[in-house]
Structure formats: C-alpha cells, structure tokens
Motif scaffolding. Structure first.
Motif, PDB file in Angstrom:
ATOM      1  N   ASN B 248      -7.454  57.411  14.575  1.00 25.38           N
ATOM      2  CA  ASN B 248      -7.460  56.624  15.538  1.00 25.38           C
ATOM      3  C   ASN B 248      -6.609  55.297  15.277  1.00 25.38           C
ATOM      4  OD1 ASN B 248      -8.463  58.623  17.410  1.00 25.38           O
ATOM      5  ND2 ASN B 248     -10.173  57.977  17.158  1.00 25.38           N
ATOM      6  N   LEU B 249      -6.036  55.132  14.226  1.00 22.33           N
ATOM      7  CA  LEU B 249      -5.343  53.830  14.118  1.00 22.33           C
ATOM      8  C   LEU B 249      -3.952  53.847  14.576  1.00 22.33           C
ATOM      9  CD1 LEU B 249      -6.781  53.281  10.462  1.00 22.33           C
ATOM     10  CD2 LEU B 249      -7.382  52.026  12.363  1.00 22.33           C
ATOM     11  N   PRO B 250      -3.589  52.765  15.392  1.00 22.33           N
ATOM     12  CA  PRO B 250      -2.397  52.575  16.074  1.00 22.33           C
ATOM     13  C   PRO B 250      -1.384  52.375  15.038  1.00 22.33           C
ATOM     14  CG  PRO B 250      -3.603  50.690  16.584  1.00 22.33           C
ATOM     15  CD  PRO B 250      -4.483  51.582  15.711  1.00 22.33           C
ATOM     16  N   PRO B 251       0.006  52.842  15.597  1.00 25.19           N
ATOM     17  CA  PRO B 251       0.873  52.759  14.546  1.00 25.19           C
ATOM     18  C   PRO B 251       1.103  51.439  13.754  1.00 25.19           C
ATOM     19  CG  PRO B 251       1.634  53.853  16.391  1.00 25.19           C
ATOM     20  CD  PRO B 251       0.149  53.396  16.711  1.00 25.19           C
ATOM     21  N   SER B 252       0.794  50.329  14.614  1.00 26.00           N
ATOM     22  CA  SER B 252       1.173  49.151  14.030  1.00 26.00           C
ATOM     23  C   SER B 252       0.284  48.675  12.886  1.00 26.00           C
ATOM     24  CB  SER B 252       0.983  47.772  14.955  1.00 26.00           C
ATOM     25  OG  SER B 252      -0.377  48.000  15.445  1.00 26.00           O
ATOM     26  N   ILE B 253      -1.146  49.120  13.073  1.00 20.88           N
ATOM     27  CA  ILE B 253      -2.038  48.979  12.042  1.00 20.88           C
ATOM     28  C   ILE B 253      -1.832  49.997  10.857  1.00 20.88           C
ATOM     29  CG2 ILE B 253      -4.674  49.206  11.714  1.00 20.88           C
ATOM     30  CD1 ILE B 253      -4.784  47.653  13.823  1.00 20.88           C
ATOM     31  N   ARG B 254      -1.693  51.001  11.207  1.00 21.37           N
ATOM     32  CA  ARG B 254      -1.240  51.866  10.352  1.00 21.37           C
ATOM     33  C   ARG B 254      -0.190  51.313   9.299  1.00 21.37           C
ATOM     34  NH1 ARG B 254       2.600  56.078  10.093  1.00 21.37           N
ATOM     35  NH2 ARG B 254       1.960  57.975   8.862  1.00 21.37           N
ATOM     36  N   GLN B 255       0.880  51.125   9.885  1.00 22.18           N
ATOM     37  CA  GLN B 255       1.818  50.256   8.859  1.00 22.18           C
ATOM     38  C   GLN B 255       1.490  49.070   8.057  1.00 22.18           C
ATOM     39  OE1 GLN B 255       4.002  52.743   9.018  1.00 22.18           O
ATOM     40  NE2 GLN B 255       6.047  51.705   9.722  1.00 22.18           N
ATOM     41  N   SER B 256       0.565  48.493   8.645  1.00 29.48           N
ATOM     42  CA  SER B 256       0.126  47.355   7.989  1.00 29.48           C
ATOM     43  C   SER B 256      -0.799  47.858   6.700  1.00 29.48           C
ATOM     44  CB  SER B 256      -0.699  46.451   8.722  1.00 29.48           C
ATOM     45  OG  SER B 256      -0.426  45.091   8.896  1.00 29.48           O
ATOM     46  N   LEU B 257      -1.681  49.008   6.905  1.00 35.61           N
ATOM     47  CA  LEU B 257      -2.527  49.466   6.156  1.00 35.61           C
ATOM     48  C   LEU B 257      -1.872  50.112   5.012  1.00 35.61           C
ATOM     49  CD1 LEU B 257      -5.451  50.709   8.137  1.00 35.61           C
ATOM     50  CD2 LEU B 257      -5.637  48.807   6.779  1.00 35.61           C
ATOM     51  N   LEU B 258      -0.736  50.860   5.295  1.00 35.02           N
ATOM     52  CA  LEU B 258       0.012  51.481   4.310  1.00 35.02           C
ATOM     53  C   LEU B 258       0.767  50.507   3.299  1.00 35.02           C
ATOM     54  CD1 LEU B 258       1.917  54.159   6.645  1.00 35.02           C
ATOM     55  CD2 LEU B 258       0.058  54.702   4.566  1.00 35.02           C
ATOM     56  N   TYR B 259       1.493  49.432   3.879  1.00 37.80           N
ATOM     57  CA  TYR B 259       2.217  48.767   2.957  1.00 37.80           C
ATOM     58  C   TYR B 259       1.977  47.423   2.637  1.00 37.80           C
ATOM     59  CZ  TYR B 259       5.235  52.699   4.828  1.00 37.80           C
ATOM     60  OH  TYR B 259       5.594  53.992   5.148  1.00 37.80           O
ATOM     61  N   SER B 260       0.749  46.776   3.512  1.00 37.46           N
ATOM     62  CA  SER B 260       0.628  45.496   3.020  1.00 37.46           C
ATOM     63  C   SER B 260      -0.916  45.229   2.513  1.00 37.46           C
ATOM     64  CB  SER B 260       0.478  44.675   4.456  1.00 37.46           C
ATOM     65  OG  SER B 260       1.849  44.665   5.049  1.00 37.46           O
ATOM     66  N   VAL B 261      -1.930  46.578   2.757  1.00 34.35           N
ATOM     67  CA  VAL B 261      -3.077  46.564   2.170  1.00 34.35           C
ATOM     68  C   VAL B 261      -2.867  47.539   0.951  1.00 34.35           C
ATOM     69  CG1 VAL B 261      -5.474  47.029   2.643  1.00 34.35           C
ATOM     70  CG2 VAL B 261      -3.918  45.758   4.380  1.00 34.35           C
ATOM     71  N   ALA B 262      -2.690  48.789   1.164  1.00 36.01           N
ATOM     72  CA  ALA B 262      -2.636  49.744   0.213  1.00 36.01           C
ATOM     73  C   ALA B 262      -1.521  49.593  -0.606  1.00 36.01           C
ATOM     74  CB  ALA B 262      -2.411  51.131   0.734  1.00 36.01           C
ATOM     75  N   GLY B 279      -4.730  56.685  -1.465  1.00 42.70           N
ATOM     76  CA  GLY B 279      -4.331  55.355  -0.564  1.00 42.70           C
ATOM     77  C   GLY B 279      -5.958  54.682  -0.417  1.00 42.70           C
ATOM     78  N   LEU B 280      -6.935  55.576  -0.265  1.00 43.58           N
ATOM     79  CA  LEU B 280      -8.294  54.849  -0.265  1.00 43.58           C
ATOM     80  C   LEU B 280      -8.573  53.866  -1.332  1.00 43.58           C
ATOM     81  CD1 LEU B 280     -10.237  57.806   1.844  1.00 43.58           C
ATOM     82  CD2 LEU B 280      -9.489  55.499   2.684  1.00 43.58           C
ATOM     83  N   ARG B 281      -8.261  54.471  -2.520  1.00 45.35           N
ATOM     84  CA  ARG B 281      -8.336  53.925  -3.746  1.00 45.35           C
ATOM     85  C   ARG B 281      -7.749  52.607  -3.597  1.00 45.35           C
ATOM     86  NH1 ARG B 281      -7.613  57.941  -7.802  1.00 45.35           N
ATOM     87  NH2 ARG B 281      -9.906  58.587  -7.551  1.00 45.35           N
ATOM     88  N   ALA B 282      -6.349  52.465  -3.329  1.00 43.99           N
ATOM     89  CA  ALA B 282      -5.601  51.314  -3.002  1.00 43.99           C
ATOM     90  C   ALA B 282      -6.263  50.252  -2.364  1.00 43.99           C
ATOM     91  CB  ALA B 282      -4.187  51.689  -2.858  1.00 43.99           C
ATOM     92  N   ILE B 283      -6.804  50.841  -1.008  1.00 41.29           N
ATOM     93  CA  ILE B 283      -7.204  49.885   0.036  1.00 41.29           C
ATOM     94  C   ILE B 283      -8.561  49.409  -0.529  1.00 41.29           C
ATOM     95  CG2 ILE B 283      -8.496  49.858   2.274  1.00 41.29           C
ATOM     96  CD1 ILE B 283      -6.176  51.318   3.259  1.00 41.29           C
ATOM     97  N   THR B 284      -9.422  50.077  -1.458  1.00 40.95           N
ATOM     98  CA  THR B 284     -10.746  49.444  -2.112  1.00 40.95           C
ATOM     99  C   THR B 284     -10.228  48.425  -2.742  1.00 40.95           C
ATOM    100  OG1 THR B 284     -11.709  51.766  -1.568  1.00 40.95           O
ATOM    101  CG2 THR B 284     -12.539  50.195  -2.886  1.00 40.95           C
ATOM    102  N   ALA B 285      -9.286  48.790  -3.562  1.00 39.68           N
ATOM    103  CA  ALA B 285      -8.668  47.577  -4.713  1.00 39.68           C
ATOM    104  C   ALA B 285      -8.565  46.435  -3.936  1.00 39.68           C
ATOM    105  CB  ALA B 285      -7.609  48.170  -5.631  1.00 39.68           C
ATOM    106  N   TYR B 286      -7.869  46.706  -2.929  1.00 44.75           N
ATOM    107  CA  TYR B 286      -7.325  45.405  -2.115  1.00 44.75           C
ATOM    108  C   TYR B 286      -8.704  44.855  -1.519  1.00 44.75           C
ATOM    109  CZ  TYR B 286      -4.921  42.501   1.314  1.00 44.75           C
ATOM    110  OH  TYR B 286      -4.101  41.497   2.052  1.00 44.75           O
ATOM    111  N   LEU B 287      -9.333  45.342  -1.042  1.00 40.24           N
ATOM    112  CA  LEU B 287     -10.737  44.660  -0.369  1.00 40.24           C
ATOM    113  C   LEU B 287     -11.576  43.959  -1.174  1.00 40.24           C
ATOM    114  CD1 LEU B 287     -11.581  47.539   2.425  1.00 40.24           C
ATOM    115  CD2 LEU B 287      -9.958  45.291   2.666  1.00 40.24           C
ATOM    116  N   HIS B 288     -11.606  44.704  -2.504  1.00 38.40           N
ATOM    117  CA  HIS B 288     -12.507  44.263  -3.541  1.00 38.40           C
ATOM    118  C   HIS B 288     -11.775  42.690  -3.936  1.00 38.40           C
ATOM    119  CE1 HIS B 288     -15.814  46.764  -3.705  1.00 38.40           C
ATOM    120  NE2 HIS B 288     -14.984  47.781  -4.078  1.00 38.40           N
ATOM    121  N   SER B 289     -10.639  42.730  -3.786  1.00 33.91           N
ATOM    122  CA  SER B 289      -9.921  41.446  -4.337  1.00 33.91           C
ATOM    123  C   SER B 289      -9.963  40.323  -3.428  1.00 33.91           C
ATOM    124  CB  SER B 289      -8.366  41.796  -4.379  1.00 33.91           C
ATOM    125  OG  SER B 289      -7.837  42.586  -5.585  1.00 33.91           O
TER     126      SER B 289
END
Lengths: 206, 680
Positions: B248-262, B279-289
C-alpha cells in the motif's frame, strides 16, 4: 573563529631516499636507531605528545612509506600538513640539491593557503658520519639556502647520535602549531571513522 | 627520473591506481606478497581519481586519456631506447623461453565530451573558465562521481579493518532528496523522518512506518527458516516494485524507496526488475547506515577532498606494507612462457623487463600507450581478448556523466546533498533510468567558498550523447540562461552565510576527540565506555534508533523540512551548541526566498556557471591468461562502493586463493621483519 582547539598536528617528512627520514622519526619518538639501512617498510606514522609553551599537542609524524623513491607521493599524503620537514644528507650533494624540488612539490600538492609563510624546517642529517670528514654540503651553504626560502629554520642533526633531534622537533612542533591556529578557521566538521588515532601513539613500532 | 625498478622480480604487478586495483595491491602487500604498483598517470586514482578543475579540463581535452608518457627525457638514467620494440633481451636468461606480447590499444573508456559555459555550448579546445569560476585548484572533480560511501557499507568496514581510515576524513551527506513534480522532497529514512514529513498524509505515514518496521523485523540476512520472517518466500521472489505496491505504499513513496533508499540503478517499470529479496536487502543496508556514525548523521559519507582519496588510502596501506610505487610508468608488453602461455613478466613503458606471475590492471591501462608507440612495434600486437578469458565481456553500456559549478546550493543552508531523479520523474521520457545528483561544496573541500560542485550520472541511452541524456536534468535543476543575476546575487550571500552556519556547527571537533567511531561500533555491543556524553543506545543500529523515540533537539517551533533534516545541525545540537544553529539556518532560508523556503514548493534553480558532459564506457572486470591477469572493471552506474569492494575481494581470492584477505591486524612485532632485501 570557532575557538576550537585542534591538538593534532600533521607533520610530513620529505627528502630523498636514504637521507634518514625514518631514522629521525624513530630517534625522536622511540629513542631508537638502527644502523642497518632498509628502504622504508612498515613505517606509517608516529605520534608524540609535545608541550609547546602552555599547550599539550599531539604531533603526528608522517613517513613517506617509501613512496618518495620514484617521486610517487600522492596528493593525499601532503593534504592538511601543518609543517613540512625537509631532510638531506650532508654527505651527499644531490640530496641537498633536491631540497628545492621537494619544497616545490610540497607547495604544489599541498597548496597551502599562504605558501609564503608555510612552516618548513630543514634538517641536515648524518653529521656524525666519518667524524664529519665525508661532509660535502657546508653548514653555510645550507643556511644560505634556508634563509633564501623565507628564513626556514635550519638544524644539523644526527639520528644515530641523537644530536639536535629533540631541539629540531621542538621547533617543528612550535611552528606547526603556529600554522595551525592560522588555518583552523576552515577546518570543517568531519565524521570520525577513525577508531585508532589515539591508540596509535606507539606508532608502527619498527 | 626513469631509473630502473629494483628489484626486478615481484609476486604481483599492478597497473593503475583505481579503487579496485588499489584495494587488491593493499591486500597482497598485507599478505606478505612483493608488490609493484605502477600508474601511467602522474596522479593517483585512474578512473576513480579526483582532479582539480584545471587538471580535469586538460584531461577532458585529451578525451579522458592519460597524459602521454615522455620517454627517455631524463638523461642517462633512462637506459633503454623506447623506440625499439621491447624484447626480452634486457633479461638474457628469459629470452629463449619467453615470448614478448606487445599490448594493443583498446577502445577508450571515455568519450563524447561536451562543454557548456553559462548559456553557451563551447568547444572544449577553447575552454576558458568563466568569470565566477576562479581558483581551479580548489575544486575536486570525481571522475567516477557521484559516488558516496554507505556508512555501513563494505568499503568503510574495509578501511577500518586495514587501518586506512587513518588517512581519511569523511563528511556526512547532509540531506537526501527525491525529485518529484519539480520539487525536492526529503527522503524518509527513519521513523522520525516519516513523522516529520509534511508531504505525506497520515495514512501514507502509517503505511510507510509499517513497512520500515517490516524491513527491520524481517531481517533479510537471516535464514528465512528461522521464523520471525514476516515476508513470505513467495513475496521475496516477486519484483520489488510490486512488493511495495502490495504494501500500500503510494507511488511517490514507492519511487523514493526504489531509487533513493534501495538505490536501484535501473528503471524498475521497464526491463529486468530487482527481486523483493534484493530490494529489501538494499533497504536494510541503507537503514543500518543511517546513524551509524552518530545520531543525526545520514546514510552517506563522502571523503574530504573527494572520492579520489579512497584509492590513495589503500595505496598507502600497500606502501606501508612494502609495495613499491612508481607513477608515470605503465606496461607496454607482456612476457609469456612460450610453451605454457602463462604470464612470466611484463615490460614497462621504459623498456624494463620485470618478472612476475600475476598482473592486475585497471580497465584500458595495459593498453594505454599512445598510438604511435604501438605502431612502432615490429611484432604483431595481440588483443588481450585472445587469451583464455574466463569471463566474456558483458554487453556494452555507457554512463552519462555531467559535472557543473553553481554559486547557490540546491537547498538553502546545505552544502553536501544527494538528489535522486526516479525514472520517469521528468515530463520528458529521457533519461530512461534514475539519475543521481551529488552537490558538494567547500565543507567537503571540493569547491571554494560560495561555489558548489554538482556531479550527475545516469545509465546512458542507446545511441545518445551524454548531453542528450542529461540536459533535461540540468534544465530542471539549474538556471541555464543568464537572467538569474539578481537571484543568484542573493543566493551567493545566502550560501556564504549558510557556510558560516555550517562552520559553526562544525565547531565540534570535540566530538571527534571524544569518541571515535570504532569505539561507538564496539559500544553497540557493550554499552559501557563513555562516549562524549552520548547515551550508548543512540549509537546503535537503526532498529534501536527506531525503538527509542528519536530526540529532535533542534526542531524549533516552525522547522522547515530542510533544516529539520540537516544531520549536521543534529550533531551540533548534541555537542551542546544548539540554539544558535537552527536559528542561523532559518535566517538563511529567509534571506534566500522571503522565508518561504520552509515550503518545499519554493525550489529555486541555482545558476549554472560551467559544465561538462561526458560518457564513460562500463567495462566489466575480466580474468585473462589462465587467471594470471585480472583487468578490473571500470566505475559502474551504482552510487556506492559495494560492487567495487566485492570485485576486489573476488579478484584477490582468485589470484591468491591461499592468502587471507585483509585479516584483522595483529599488533606489529617490536622489530621490523627481516624479509626486506631492498637494502641499498
């Protein structure tokens, strides 16, 4: 401006291979001298706490790590130096002649904000060799050169005999500190990924 | 001086001082191998270098090639006549069994340079730095930029592990933004960010918070059979973009997560998509940083003086461990065993034959001799591809790059920021893939006061120039015509003040001395030692940051989305100089745009003073000649260093399967080891 006290001074030691850069550092910091020459391996930097007037500062002496052999020191080595020590061997003319090149190289690579007044110190090392009989660069000549480059302090040293080493490094620390207070305005806030700097005080132990 | 290299036999010869080559050289030297590290250029870094602006312009004028080497110009030392074809005769004992294989010139890595000064396109040959771009030596242009280190990424860990971090200082990237509808929206990277966001509705905030919770709890690195995994196996195999939609993530957040976080580099809605697992691995790496190096510090670090400092740090590690360094010298030929075709040595560009059985090179560097040189060879040249390459070069792709200088920051009061354009975020179809923009200024020591260096990259489109690909981005971000004088005048003033503010914040070298990062890292486990007065739990990983209500010491009554997100101000506040910094940043906002900068809708385009577009071929790493030679890949399209660290480690383990790769450092012995025979 910021009133921040930066107590870490970066000092780099330049000069031709074999003039005794590592030996001078070792004599000063570890009170050790080895007669056996080895092109530098394993020397990184040594640190020493120094009292300058009423301030206790940590002087970080950076060895060339052998990268000077083919004039291949990178710009990163020169960056942020607070004082540059130029060393030559009083028994070898060429090492003295090259001081000019080392000084130029430093000024180009480090591009200090005020090159005219950047603190250098010149050391004529190995004055002990053969009781001074094999000496080819006179003190007068070296002093004249140092004076002509903006009154660079000049010391005659022997790392082997521990002659004048402390005195030279005391001036190095003093001048580095002087430079540091002038430049500290622009030191930006950096993230410290640096775990070991304080523990490095015993240096590379070699 | 072209003095011969002594000794003349090495375990490993490395040509090029790019990042992967330098990491490999350091690893080999640390493992006790004798290493010779050459570079035809007179500076470190190869394709990963940071060049001063004047040097960069010269480099661009040469089409991105290394300055031609001068042969035999230094008198009697040079010894060999370079116009002669190299032979093995320099080593008589080698002659009979060895074949000299001159190296062929390869396709250039860089191409397609285009220059723009103010609003006019100009020929590079006439490049004159425009008014406003003085002090070229104060700029540092990253050839592989934009390139940032993830705080918990492999390269930072490697630096700490081998001690090379001692040679570097890092700046935190102050903000990360996603381009959306002509605006810069802060990238939500923690629960606190989500709460603060003004562009999200309550429902959206709830979905995003839930998603972050899911990511931290699902712990993608753990064996999924352990339980506690709230993303099903089936979901992990689906496309990452589809998973985000499912949550249920709206398109704007989805874009942000795909390209700016992952930090995905390819458009996820066309072509091959990344799996949810990746993708989740990439997001995890970002959040840990986020927050690894202190509260308020974001996910990215940038080395002071530019990313070219990184390879130099690894080279120094290598040198300290005994590697021999020779700049302005490359390799012009290989020496192969006639029978086995195995590598036995190399011939340097000065004509010296050296023995080695392993060779590592940067892309295009083995072959980087000027054309005239290779044509003079009487022996036929053999392209490297003829050897038993175990990897076939992947299909050719290019990166479009763009470097420019402005006199106003993109966001008020911030010097070092990242902006991501998700694919399709511009009204025109181009560029096809996400675009990264990194702005850095004086505080990162890559631009003089009041100037900002902006580096942009994306995957290049087939058959298009870098300019065609990136001009839409340039026009979206910058005032490319000369009618912005009044604004930019104000902007300059504002930026200067902004820098002062940054400086005040930076007044906390005390933080630096009080607690090293290493200590903090240890602390996440122990909780004992003091750390500059900070509670230990604040130094923990992302999850603990999430768990504890994140303190917001500097959020004034009306924080702008920008300054509230400045990690620097958070740090300054922590260090006890709050109260002033927030105020100052707000003053800057006011000066810049009548106080309206507090709204994201007030994005003002900085004036473009000067820019260069160019293209870089992406060359994959290649193993050649029965695995004796490894040619490193060129910088790729990713923002971070993950791939490079991985490539270097893999290559090293292939070259030296029995050696440890950067093992933890034991305390050094009291006496220097005796294996050194380089005594003169």
């Amino acid at each position: 401006m910021s009133g921040r006290k930066r107590t870490l001074l970066k000092v780099i030691i330049l000069g031709d291979s074999g003039v005794g850069k590592t030996s001078l550092m070792n004599q000063y910091v570890n009170k050790k001298f080895s007669n056996q020459y080895k092109a530098t391996i394993g020397a990184d930097f040594l640190t020493k706490e120094v009292q300058v007037d009423d301030r206790l500062v940590t002087m970080q002496l950076w060895d060339t790590a052998g990268q000077e052999r083919f004039q291949s020191l990178g710009v990163a080595f020169y960056r942020g130096a607070d004082c540059c020590v130029l060393v030559y061997d009083v028994n070898v003319n060429k090492t003295f002649d090259n001081l000019d090149n080392w000084r130029e190289e430093f000024l180009i690579q480090a591009s200090p904000s005020d090159p005219e007044n950047f603190p250098f110190v010149v050391l004529g090392n190995k004055v002990d060799v053969d009781g001074g009989n094999s000496r080819v660069v006179s003190e007068k000549k070296a002093k004249a050169w140092s004076a002509s480059k903006g009154n660079i302090p000049y010391f005659e040293t022997s790392a082997k005999e521990d002659y004048n080493v402390d005195a030279a490094f005391q001036i190095i620390a003093k001048n580095a500190l002087k430079n540091e207070t002038e430049e500290e305005i622009y030191l930006p806030d950096t993230i410290d990924v640096n775990a070991q700097r304080p523990q490095k005080s015993s240096g590379c132990e070699c | 001086m072209d003095a011969d290299i002594d000794p003349s036999s090495f375990d490993l010869v490395v040509v090029g001082t790019g990042l992967p080559e330098s990491i490999i050289a350091g690893a080999a030297a640390q493992a006790g191998k004798t290493v010779l590290h050459l570079d035809p250029a007179d500076n470190y870094g190869s394709h990963w270098a940071t060049l001063q602006l004047d040097t960069f312009v010269e480099w661009a004028k040469r089409g991105g090639a290394t300055a031609p080497l001068k042969y035999g110009s230094d008198g009697p030392d040079s010894g060999t006549n370079p116009t002669q074809a190299p032979t093995a005769s320099a080593c008589p004992t080698m002659e009979s069994e060895l074949e000299v294989v001159p190296l062929a010139a390869s396709a250039p890595i860089f191409s397609d340079f285009a220059l723009q000064v103010g609003d006019a396109a100009t020929h590079l040959a006439n490049c004159v730095l425009p008014p406003g771009v003085e002090a070229p030596k104060k700029y540092g242009v990253d050839l592989a930029g934009p390139r940032l280190a993830l705080a918990s990424g492999a390269v930072i860990d490697l630096l700490i592990q081998c001690g090379a971090h001692n040679y570097l200082e890092f700046k935190a990237v102050e903000g990360s933004f996603t381009w959306r509808n002509g605006q810069l929206e802060p990238v939500p990277s923690s629960r606190a960010d989500v709460f603060k966001s003004r562009s999200l509705s309550l429902v959206e905030k709830r979905h995003l918070t839930k998603f972050f919770k899911l990511v931290t709890e699902s712990n993608i690195e753990r064996d999924p059979s352990d339980g506690g995994d709230s993303v099903s196996e089936e979901d992990l195999d689906m496309a990452f973009g589809a998973l985000l939609t499912k949550h249920n993530l709206p398109p704007s957040i989805r874009q942000s997560l795909l390209y700016s976080v992952a930090l995905l580099t390819h458009d996820q809605d066309s072509g091959p998509a990344v799996t949810a697992r990746e993708g989740l691995r990439a997001i995890t790496a970002y959040l840990h940083s986020v927050g690894r190096f202190g509260p308020g510090v974001g996910a990215f670090l940038y080395p002071l003086y530019g990313s070219g400092e990184l390879p130099q740090a690894f080279c120094r590690i290598a040198a300290v461990k005994g590697a021999l360094y020779v700049l302005r010298r490359g390799v012009r030929a290989l020496l192969l065993d006639k029978a086995s075709r195995r590598l036995r040595g190399v011939v340097t560009t000065t004509g010296q034959s050296l023995r080695t059985s392993k060779l590592v090179s940067g892309p295009g560097l083995l072959e980087s001799l000027p054309k005239a040189e290779t044509q003079a060879e009487s022996l036929g040249t053999i392209p490297l591809e003829l050897y038993n390459g175990t990897t076939t070069p992947s299909e050719e792709r290019f990166i479009a790059r763009f470097v420019c200088i402005t006199d106003t920051p993109l966001t008020p009061g911030q010097s070092n920021i990242l902006v991501t354009f998700p694919s399709g975020s511009l009204s025109m179809a181009l560029p096809a893939h996400p675009v990264r923009v990194f702005q850095a200024g004086e505080s990162a020591a890559v631009a003089p006061a009041g100037r900002f260096l902006v580096q942009v990259s994306t995957i290049g489109s087939e058959g298009r120039s870098a300019r065609e690909d990136l001009q839409p981005v340039a026009e979206a971000l910058f005032e490319t015509r000369g009618d912005a004088d009044e604004e930019s005048g104000q902007g300059e003033e504002a930026s200067n003040r902004a820098l002062e503010a940054t400086d005040e914040q930076g007044a906390s070298r005390g933080t630096r001395e009080a607690g090293g990062v290493g200590e903090r890292i240890e602390q996440t486990g122990s909780d004992t030692a003091g750390n500059g007065g900070r509670p230990a739990e604040e130094n923990g990983s992302f999850s603990s940051g999430l768990g504890a209500a994140s303190p917001e010491p500097n959020s004034g009554p009306t924080p702008s989305p920008f300054n509230a997100d400045v990690p620097g101000s958070g740090v300054a506040a922590e260090a006890g100089i709050s109260g002033t910094d927030g105020q100052q940043v707000r003053t800057v906002d006011g000066a810049n745009s009548d106080g309206a900068a507090a709204q994201t809708s007030e994005f003002r385009k900085p004036r473009l003073l000067w820019c260069v577009y160019f293209k870089q071929r992406v060359a994959a790493g290649q193993e050649l000649a029965e695995g004796d030679i490894y040619v490193c890949g060129s910088p790729d399209e990713s923002l971070t260093y993950g791939h490079v660290a991985e490539e270097a480690e893999t290559a090293f383990k292939r070259l030296f399967p029995d050696l440890p790769y950067y093992p933890p450092q034991a305390p050094e012995p009291e006496e220097a080891p005796d294996e050194d025979e380089a005594a003169e």
